[in-house]
Write a protein that holds these residues in place. Structure first.
Motif, short mmCIF file in Angstrom:
data_model
loop_
_atom_site.label_atom_id
_atom_site.label_comp_id
_atom_site.label_asym_id
_atom_site.label_seq_id
_atom_site.Cartn_x
_atom_site.Cartn_y
_atom_site.Cartn_z
N ASP A 59 0.92 -1.28 -0.16
CA ASP A 59 0.01 -0.03 0.14
C ASP A 59 0.88 1.13 0.08
O ASP A 59 2.12 1.52 0.82
N CYS A 89 0.91 0.19 10.29
CA CYS A 89 1.39 0.52 9.09
C CYS A 89 1.56 2.14 8.83
O CYS A 89 1.67 2.66 10.22
N CYS A 95 -3.67 -0.34 10.08
CA CYS A 95 -4.53 -0.85 8.78
C CYS A 95 -5.24 -2.00 9.20
O CYS A 95 -4.79 -3.10 9.89
N VAL A 131 -5.95 -5.14 6.71
CA VAL A 131 -5.52 -5.86 5.63
C VAL A 131 -6.29 -6.96 5.37
O VAL A 131 -6.48 -7.96 5.81
N VAL A 160 -4.81 -3.32 1.55
CA VAL A 160 -5.35 -2.40 2.69
C VAL A 160 -6.90 -1.88 2.25
O VAL A 160 -7.06 -1.11 1.56
#
Length: 236
Positions: free
Chosen positions: A122, A165, A170, A172, A179
């Motif tokens: 990401d 993150c 985040c 995921v 994400v």
């Protein structure tokens, strides 16, 4: 015979200096000149009395990652986060959050190799927050609906990482490999908190976070409802 292993990462941060306490090129120079020459992911065999058999039993799994840090298993998959910071590494700069996925492939006899299965990556602008990186994470699973006979099936199981993150925390999606939610905590207006480690206390309905702001707890719903690839509703 079943053998137990402990898995660990060896990033550059042991070489941090008090007066240069940030991710800078000197760290990679120290690894090349005074260290093993790479940042690695390792495992070591554990004996029945929870000891290590020998230094020779330490096995290098991966040496291609630049900042391996958080590590854990989801089923048969070994997931390792890449803690990208700074601007001097071409493929691992601030604003990038990355998780590499590996799986062991058994060979004849007792030898094995590790296959790279996927990368979840990401990117956001490094100007969006005051740093942070993909480091510690934990698995969160829930059943997406019930079968007709009201018995939960493995096929309905959805798996997510709740992970530190860049910018904060985040969510995921391991199926979509992306994400799907970011909770901004590292922005100054939200406290400037960089998350380092994450633990899911599902029995208590909480996510526990550690970072430069201390230890925090956030209520967690019993399930997350995914309505599309781009939208996840949660109460993080």
């Amino acid at each position: 015979m079943l053998v137990d292993y402990a898995y660990f990462t060896d990033p550059v941060y042991a070489w941090l200096e008090k007066d240069r306490f940030e991710d800078l090129p000197y760290l990679d120079e120290r690894v090349r000149e005074d260290g093993p020459g790479h940042c690695g992911v390792y495992r070591v065999e554990i004996t029945e009395d929870n000891g290590i058999t020998s230094e020779e039993s330490v096995e290098l799994i991966v040496s291609s990652m630049q900042r391996p840090n958080g590590i854990g298993f989801v089923g048969d998959d070994l997931i390792v986060s890449d803690c990208c910071q700074g601007s001097h590494l071409e493929n691992c700069t601030s604003g990038t959050s990355r998780w590499e996925i590996f799986r062991q492939k058994m060979e004849e006899g007792s030898s094995s190799t590790w296959i790279h299965r996927a990368t979840i990556e990401d990117h956001v602008s490094p100007d969006e927050a005051e740093g942070g990186c993909s480091d510690g994470f934990d698995l969160y699973e829930y059943y997406d609906g019930l079968s007709t006979d009201d018995i939960r099936k493995t096929s309905n199981l959805r798996s997510f990482l709740l992970a530190s993150c860049f910018g904060g925390l985040c969510v995921v999606d391991l199926e979509l490999k992306k994400v799907v939610v970011r909770m901004w905590t590292a922005k100054e207006k939200f406290g400037g908190c960089k998350i380092s480690n994450v633990a899911v206390a599902k029995r208590h309905g909480m996510v526990i976070l550690t970072g430069n702001c201390g230890i925090s707890m956030i209520p967690l719903r019993n399930e997350m409802k995914v309505t599309s690839e781009d939208e996840v509703y949660s109460e993080l």
